[in-house]
Design a protein around this motif. Structure first.
Motif, short mmCIF file in Angstrom:
data_model
loop_
_atom_site.label_atom_id
_atom_site.label_comp_id
_atom_site.label_asym_id
_atom_site.label_seq_id
_atom_site.Cartn_x
_atom_site.Cartn_y
_atom_site.Cartn_z
N MET A 1 0.84 -1.18 0.00
CA MET A 1 0.00 0.00 0.00
C MET A 1 0.89 1.25 0.00
SD MET A 1 -3.22 0.95 -0.05
CE MET A 1 -3.99 -0.62 0.24
N LYS A 2 0.60 2.18 -0.89
CA LYS A 2 1.40 3.40 -1.00
C LYS A 2 0.97 4.42 0.05
CE LYS A 2 2.29 2.84 -5.89
NZ LYS A 2 3.62 3.09 -6.33
N PHE A 3 1.94 5.27 0.41
CA PHE A 3 1.70 6.33 1.37
C PHE A 3 2.10 7.67 0.77
CE2 PHE A 3 1.67 2.64 3.95
CZ PHE A 3 0.88 2.94 5.04
N TYR A 5 3.30 11.37 1.81
CA TYR A 5 3.79 12.27 2.84
C TYR A 5 3.49 13.67 2.32
CZ TYR A 5 7.21 14.76 5.76
OH TYR A 5 7.82 15.63 6.63
N THR A 61 5.41 10.44 -2.65
CA THR A 61 4.81 9.11 -2.62
C THR A 61 5.83 8.07 -2.22
OG1 THR A 61 3.32 9.77 -4.42
CG2 THR A 61 3.52 7.41 -3.97
N GLY A 64 5.69 2.23 0.37
CA GLY A 64 5.11 1.51 1.51
C GLY A 64 5.46 2.18 2.82
N LYS A 65 4.90 1.66 3.89
CA LYS A 65 5.12 2.21 5.23
C LYS A 65 6.59 2.10 5.64
CE LYS A 65 3.41 3.65 9.25
NZ LYS A 65 2.93 4.98 9.49
N TYR A 68 8.56 4.99 4.17
CA TYR A 68 8.23 6.23 4.87
C TYR A 68 8.91 6.26 6.24
CZ TYR A 68 5.93 9.64 7.71
OH TYR A 68 5.71 10.68 8.59
N VAL A 97 0.50 12.32 6.94
CA VAL A 97 0.75 11.10 6.16
C VAL A 97 -0.59 10.49 5.82
CG1 VAL A 97 1.87 8.84 6.14
CG2 VAL A 97 2.89 10.72 7.42
N GLU A 99 -2.62 7.27 3.58
CA GLU A 99 -2.55 5.99 2.90
C GLU A 99 -3.43 6.06 1.66
OE1 GLU A 99 -2.88 1.37 4.19
OE2 GLU A 99 -4.49 2.69 4.85
N VAL A 101 -5.92 4.69 -0.78
CA VAL A 101 -6.90 3.60 -0.70
C VAL A 101 -7.52 3.27 -2.05
CG1 VAL A 101 -7.46 3.93 1.73
CG2 VAL A 101 -8.73 5.20 0.00
#
Length: 102
Positions: A1-3, A5, A61, A64-65, A68, A97, A99, A101
């Motif tokens: 899953m992308k995050f 910032y 971007t 993943g977690k 980050y 931050v 996520e 979805v």
């Protein structure tokens, strides 16, 4: 899953042009060079009070977690310090931050 910032920054009118150039040519590339982010973009917020200066959102971007978290642990403090050394109190930043979805 992308995050994502997201750093929302209110910039004083006196530094706006210089700051924009620095963001595009120095700071955002440095963020990508950490290896923690895949891409970045800089947006200007619309329909906000600009009496003290414009407001921007710099978005980075992370794939993943883990990436980050590595940014926060290994790079965030030094890069923030650098920003304050250059611009002092002529900007205000708020970080979040998110996520992705969808």
């Amino acid at each position: 899953m992308k995050f994502i910032y997201n750093v929302t920054i209110k910039v004083d009118w006196s530094i706006t042009e210089e700051w924009l150039q620095w963001m595009k040519e120095v700071h955002m590339p440095e963020m990508i060079q950490t290896g923690c982010f895949e891409n970045s973009r800089l947006l200007r917020l619309m329909e906000v009070d600009e009496s003290d200066g414009p407001t921007y959102a710099a978005q980075f971007t992370a794939p993943g977690k883990e990436e980050y978290n590595r940014y926060v642990t290994d790079f965030a403090e030094a890069l923030r310090k650098k920003s304050y050394e250059i611009w002092g109190d002529r900007f205000i930043a708020f970080r979040s931050v998110m996520e992705v979805v969808h």
